[in-house]
Design a protein around this motif. Sequence first.
Motif, PDB file in Angstrom:
ATOM      1  N   LEU A 264       0.847  -1.189   0.000  1.00  0.00           N
ATOM      2  CA  LEU A 264       0.000   0.000   0.000  1.00  0.00           C
ATOM      3  C   LEU A 264       0.882   1.238   0.000  1.00  0.00           C
ATOM      4  CD1 LEU A 264      -2.567  -1.136   2.722  1.00  0.00           C
ATOM      5  CD2 LEU A 264      -2.949  -1.074   0.259  1.00  0.00           C
ATOM      6  N   GLN A 265       0.578   2.177  -0.855  1.00  0.00           N
ATOM      7  CA  GLN A 265       1.415   3.364  -1.000  1.00  0.00           C
ATOM      8  C   GLN A 265       0.899   4.559  -0.195  1.00  0.00           C
ATOM      9  OE1 GLN A 265       4.303   3.345  -2.682  1.00  0.00           O
ATOM     10  NE2 GLN A 265       3.987   1.171  -3.144  1.00  0.00           N
ATOM     11  N   GLU A 266      -0.360   4.529   0.213  1.00  0.00           N
ATOM     12  CA  GLU A 266      -0.950   5.703   0.847  1.00  0.00           C
ATOM     13  C   GLU A 266      -0.540   5.823   2.311  1.00  0.00           C
ATOM     14  OE1 GLU A 266      -3.225   4.408  -2.642  1.00  0.00           O
ATOM     15  OE2 GLU A 266      -2.548   3.403  -0.809  1.00  0.00           O
ATOM     16  N   ASP A 267      -0.678   7.056   2.827  1.00  0.00           N
ATOM     17  CA  ASP A 267      -0.253   7.368   4.197  1.00  0.00           C
ATOM     18  C   ASP A 267      -1.357   7.064   5.200  1.00  0.00           C
ATOM     19  OD1 ASP A 267       1.987   8.332   2.971  1.00  0.00           O
ATOM     20  OD2 ASP A 267       1.446  10.449   3.182  1.00  0.00           O
ATOM     21  N   LEU A 268      -0.928   7.036   6.465  1.00  0.00           N
ATOM     22  CA  LEU A 268      -1.854   7.010   7.593  1.00  0.00           C
ATOM     23  C   LEU A 268      -1.800   8.384   8.250  1.00  0.00           C
ATOM     24  CD1 LEU A 268      -2.420   4.243  10.208  1.00  0.00           C
ATOM     25  CD2 LEU A 268      -1.904   6.521  11.018  1.00  0.00           C
ATOM     26  N   CYS A 269      -2.952   9.012   8.487  1.00  0.00           N
ATOM     27  CA  CYS A 269      -2.989  10.367   9.035  1.00  0.00           C
ATOM     28  C   CYS A 269      -3.592  10.366  10.434  1.00  0.00           C
ATOM     29  CB  CYS A 269      -3.800  11.295   8.131  1.00  0.00           C
ATOM     30  SG  CYS A 269      -2.949  11.703   6.589  1.00  0.00           S
ATOM     31  N   VAL A 270      -2.893  11.024  11.349  1.00  0.00           N
ATOM     32  CA  VAL A 270      -3.390  11.216  12.706  1.00  0.00           C
ATOM     33  C   VAL A 270      -3.766  12.679  12.838  1.00  0.00           C
ATOM     34  CG1 VAL A 270      -2.924  10.966  15.162  1.00  0.00           C
ATOM     35  CG2 VAL A 270      -1.860   9.386  13.530  1.00  0.00           C
ATOM     36  N   TYR A 271      -5.070  12.967  12.838  1.00  0.00           N
ATOM     37  CA  TYR A 271      -5.569  14.325  12.968  1.00  0.00           C
ATOM     38  C   TYR A 271      -5.712  14.673  14.451  1.00  0.00           C
ATOM     39  CZ  TYR A 271      -6.784  13.693   8.025  1.00  0.00           C
ATOM     40  OH  TYR A 271      -6.742  13.451   6.678  1.00  0.00           O
ATOM     41  N   PRO A 272      -5.918  15.929  14.767  1.00  0.00           N
ATOM     42  CA  PRO A 272      -6.136  16.283  16.183  1.00  0.00           C
ATOM     43  C   PRO A 272      -7.390  15.652  16.772  1.00  0.00           C
ATOM     44  CG  PRO A 272      -5.524  18.230  14.895  1.00  0.00           C
ATOM     45  CD  PRO A 272      -5.781  17.132  13.913  1.00  0.00           C
ATOM     46  N   ASP A 273      -8.338  15.230  15.922  1.00  0.00           N
ATOM     47  CA  ASP A 273      -9.582  14.678  16.462  1.00  0.00           C
ATOM     48  C   ASP A 273      -9.963  13.344  15.832  1.00  0.00           C
ATOM     49  OD1 ASP A 273     -10.130  15.587  13.939  1.00  0.00           O
ATOM     50  OD2 ASP A 273     -11.963  16.670  14.472  1.00  0.00           O
ATOM     51  N   GLY A 274      -9.039  12.678  15.145  1.00  0.00           N
ATOM     52  CA  GLY A 274      -9.363  11.389  14.553  1.00  0.00           C
ATOM     53  C   GLY A 274      -8.191  10.797  13.799  1.00  0.00           C
ATOM     54  N   TYR A 276      -7.184   8.307  10.316  1.00  0.00           N
ATOM     55  CA  TYR A 276      -7.678   7.668   9.100  1.00  0.00           C
ATOM     56  C   TYR A 276      -6.503   7.101   8.318  1.00  0.00           C
ATOM     57  CZ  TYR A 276     -10.575   6.599   5.088  1.00  0.00           C
ATOM     58  OH  TYR A 276     -11.251   5.927   4.098  1.00  0.00           O
ATOM     59  N   ASP A 277      -6.650   5.839   7.885  1.00  0.00           N
ATOM     60  CA  ASP A 277      -5.640   5.164   7.074  1.00  0.00           C
ATOM     61  C   ASP A 277      -6.117   5.194   5.625  1.00  0.00           C
ATOM     62  OD1 ASP A 277      -3.833   3.490   5.848  1.00  0.00           O
ATOM     63  OD2 ASP A 277      -3.841   1.995   7.450  1.00  0.00           O
ATOM     64  N   PHE A 278      -5.429   6.006   4.808  1.00  0.00           N
ATOM     65  CA  PHE A 278      -5.820   6.125   3.412  1.00  0.00           C
ATOM     66  C   PHE A 278      -5.405   4.902   2.598  1.00  0.00           C
ATOM     67  CE2 PHE A 278      -6.025  10.478   4.852  1.00  0.00           C
ATOM     68  CZ  PHE A 278      -7.137  10.983   4.178  1.00  0.00           C
ATOM     69  N   PRO A 317     -11.510  -4.368   1.056  1.00  0.00           N
ATOM     70  CA  PRO A 317     -10.417  -4.901   0.227  1.00  0.00           C
ATOM     71  C   PRO A 317      -9.101  -5.046   0.976  1.00  0.00           C
ATOM     72  CG  PRO A 317     -10.848  -2.601  -0.335  1.00  0.00           C
ATOM     73  CD  PRO A 317     -11.923  -3.005   0.622  1.00  0.00           C
ATOM     74  N   TYR A 318      -8.918  -4.291   2.055  1.00  0.00           N
ATOM     75  CA  TYR A 318      -7.635  -4.329   2.760  1.00  0.00           C
ATOM     76  C   TYR A 318      -7.869  -4.562   4.255  1.00  0.00           C
ATOM     77  CZ  TYR A 318      -5.955  -2.345  -1.591  1.00  0.00           C
ATOM     78  OH  TYR A 318      -5.684  -2.129  -2.914  1.00  0.00           O
ATOM     79  N   ALA A 319      -8.477  -5.689   4.567  1.00  0.00           N
ATOM     80  CA  ALA A 319      -8.664  -6.081   5.964  1.00  0.00           C
ATOM     81  C   ALA A 319      -7.426  -6.839   6.439  1.00  0.00           C
ATOM     82  CB  ALA A 319      -9.899  -6.959   6.105  1.00  0.00           C
ATOM     83  N   VAL A 320      -7.224  -6.870   7.739  1.00  0.00           N
ATOM     84  CA  VAL A 320      -6.114  -7.635   8.306  1.00  0.00           C
ATOM     85  C   VAL A 320      -6.465  -9.113   8.221  1.00  0.00           C
ATOM     86  CG1 VAL A 320      -4.790  -8.118  10.388  1.00  0.00           C
ATOM     87  CG2 VAL A 320      -5.457  -5.764   9.851  1.00  0.00           C
TER      88      VAL A 320
END
Length: 914
Positions: A264-274, A276-278, A317-320
């Motif tokens: 997977l090439q996309e980033d994982l983002c940690v926002y101040p309030d949540g 999300y794994d792109f 499509p991308y479950a563990v």
Amino acid sequence: MQAGLTEAILPVIPPGAAVSEHLEGSRGKIPGCFSDGSWFGFERWTQHVTTPDNIALWRTWPNAGLCIRTAVLPALDIDIDDLELAAQVAELARERIGPGALVRTRDGSPRVAILFRTDTPSRKRRIAFTLPENRGSHAVELLGAGQQLVIAGRHPSGTLYGLEAPGLAGRKLAEIPALTKEDLDNLLGSIAVFLVKAGGRPTNTQRSSGRDQVGGCIDPERAVMRAVVARREAWVPNLFNWTADPTTGPWRITSGELWREDVLQEDLCVYPDGIYDFGTERGHNPLSLIQEFGAVEGDGEIGFGGAPEYGPVSDRPYAVIGEGDLDVRRPTEAEAIAWLCRYLDGPAVPAGASRETQIACLAAAVGLDWASLQAEHARIMFDQLDEDGEPLRSTPAEDWTRADLVANASRIAARRALAPKDFDAWRFAWEISGAANDDGALDDSLAAEAARARAYLPPAEVPAPPAIDAAPAAPAEPRGYELITGLIDARAIPTRRHVIYPRCPCGDLLLVVAEPGTSKSTLALFDALAIASGEERILRGEDLVSPERLHRRGPVIVYDAEDPLDEMRRRLVAGQRAYGLTGMRHAIALWSGVGDGFLRIARRDRETGVLVPADGATLLMQRIRDTGAVYVALGPFAGLAEGLNENDAGDCDTVTQILVRIAAATDVCINVIHHTSKSGGTEAGSMNAARGSSAIAAKVRSMVTLNTLTAKEAEFYGVSARDHVAMTYAKLSHGRKPDGPIIFRRESVRVGNGSGLVLDPRDAFEMGPSELLQAQGDEAPILRPVRIGSTPLREAAREQREVAACDGAAAAVLDVLGGIGRGPLAPILPDLTERLRERGLIRGTAPNTVRLFLVTRLGGRGQLAKHAGQKVRVRVERAGARANDPLFAVVEASSDEVEGGREPPSSASSKIST
């Protein structure tokens, strides 16, 4: 009846009675008067003061019921049809109201009403809700001024109302327990919290709609998780061993930093309030993030463990789906919570604490009071209504004074976490009114509340042991000890009980051992369909070839840690279609570890390092009892305990002992699915086929192996090798083994989930591969018994190899010694090694290996052979009784009639060691 109660009693029109015209269509249960053969409404009944003379008259009216005005005695009417929940709410209310309250019941119904006094007049308040799983609509109502409650008479359904003893006889109004307005508010709030925990969803308010959306009200646990994310700088860098960007915006953790750039090439983002794994297109809370990317290290610390393996599961499509590195142990939820509490400087989570306490500790770590969050959430979700359907509230928060702000600090803090927009509206109103002026009183009050919340002390919980360890009630007579003084009457001994005879004993374990891809999961579903449908023909095969019999029908549970639920459903429906089932007599519970979380019945205790029962043991017990299961399949064995060492006898004994206790306590047969050792695939019907310690096979009462037939075996049994498997009994403590293996034909059948658009085979050539699959649907494997083997072929071959090994060892000794004689083994060991290798009897040439081979085959009484036409016995014996005495090879004349073959060794053979 005494003063204060008499004047509150009124007559009630009985159901089905003749009524005046203006009451036509009334459903009854209303105050009324009787005259000239019919009933009519009781005018101004809310102001009527009843006298003893009134009651004497009413007693003459036909089938009149009695009600009580709830302006005098308010009533909490628990209008819940769910028996267990109604009892729990009633118990909570009784505890808060205290002894002496009047309790109105109705025959055959869980609904009760509790009457009490209040210090101020009460108005109607209603908490209406629905329950999950289509369990209907329910309500808890406070009946007050302007209302009444029937306490005697007949319900329209025909059942009778009544009061629990002592009822009204001899009671005075002052003896009925009283609640203050604050007590009553707290009681209704506690009931609302309880209903939320029970899964209740409000039906009497529009304010709750959309409350789970951004900007609305979120549930308490999500509020805690949002607050933990807001403190991301305290724990995210430590989890990923990563230097945080000081920006207030999103933190981007790249695919390379997650060790998954090849997938997977996309980033994982940690926002101040949540979070999300792109890459996987999934949101996370802190716990799921730690569990997916964390790894438990040797000292119990959690560090970065890299990314797991991803793959499609259902519509994701991308479950563990697994782990690329089997040495990585992902944290449990409890471990993730405890780790977060440490990094957030929160209270230490007690070992074995309930999940409620764990979340309360995590809430305290971010300055939130868990109890206040629950109470405020219930207050938001269940706006209580008056008799006109309008929200009934005390002083609106927007009108609070400065003193109110201080007194309600816990509510305000909870509302800020649950519904930030509500809090902003409140604050704006307070600033306009001057209640929250610029001296920082509100902020100081909230800071003090956060400090109070952080001082939370977890309760000293004594974790309830799994039900498997619960001490049974003392029997009338001891069951584990009996002194026999004479002949036993066999008729008094109960026969053994089985689900499937003789393979699946009730209250015990079956072990199924097979290599990957050998249909062990398919066999579990085969058993499940036979047991749940009650169709023995499935078990025995079309020609009744299998000797197994179905003794017990009932619900079943099939747990599979390796397949997602959709795959389990495909295989089950394939079996239903292939076996021609038109319905199921009992339920089959499909339980996927991929989707529902892995079942762990044991875990390794951090302090002692030993395996102990885990929460999964209790969960398994509960699901068995909830479903009434008689058969449970669990697999694979290796995944049933965290940190299990399959080669450690103690570990394996602990896990199997927990399963034995669960099976015994619930009277089910538990089928434990296990893998073979590296060489186990060739050991059909052998207890040594199982991977790991022999303690696994030792604890079970029944064990079978599954093997794909070789070409030679298939020829022997008269079937094709490609699509047949053999189930061979390796151990059977409670019955007689079949004479040979049961041969199953493995078929691939249509599931029936295709669109069915292929009308002509020629159409398939014009379709793409994916389009064709969508049209035809999936296929899934099923098993059919086709024959019982007359001889366990591999077992016979193994015995023949053993005989050949014994004969070859004896011949090698005769060659070296040259005839009858006795000599030390050490000097001739090299020559013996060479001759044994020439005969293909050994591979390794290490002295210990050769000595072990000779002692095993020639120890004890040894082996009979012929030399120069004379019968001789060839033995290996130790010169003395000590373990380190030298070994000798002996050839002596024998007059035994047996020629060749292996005799059973004497007890002395066990005393010879290498």
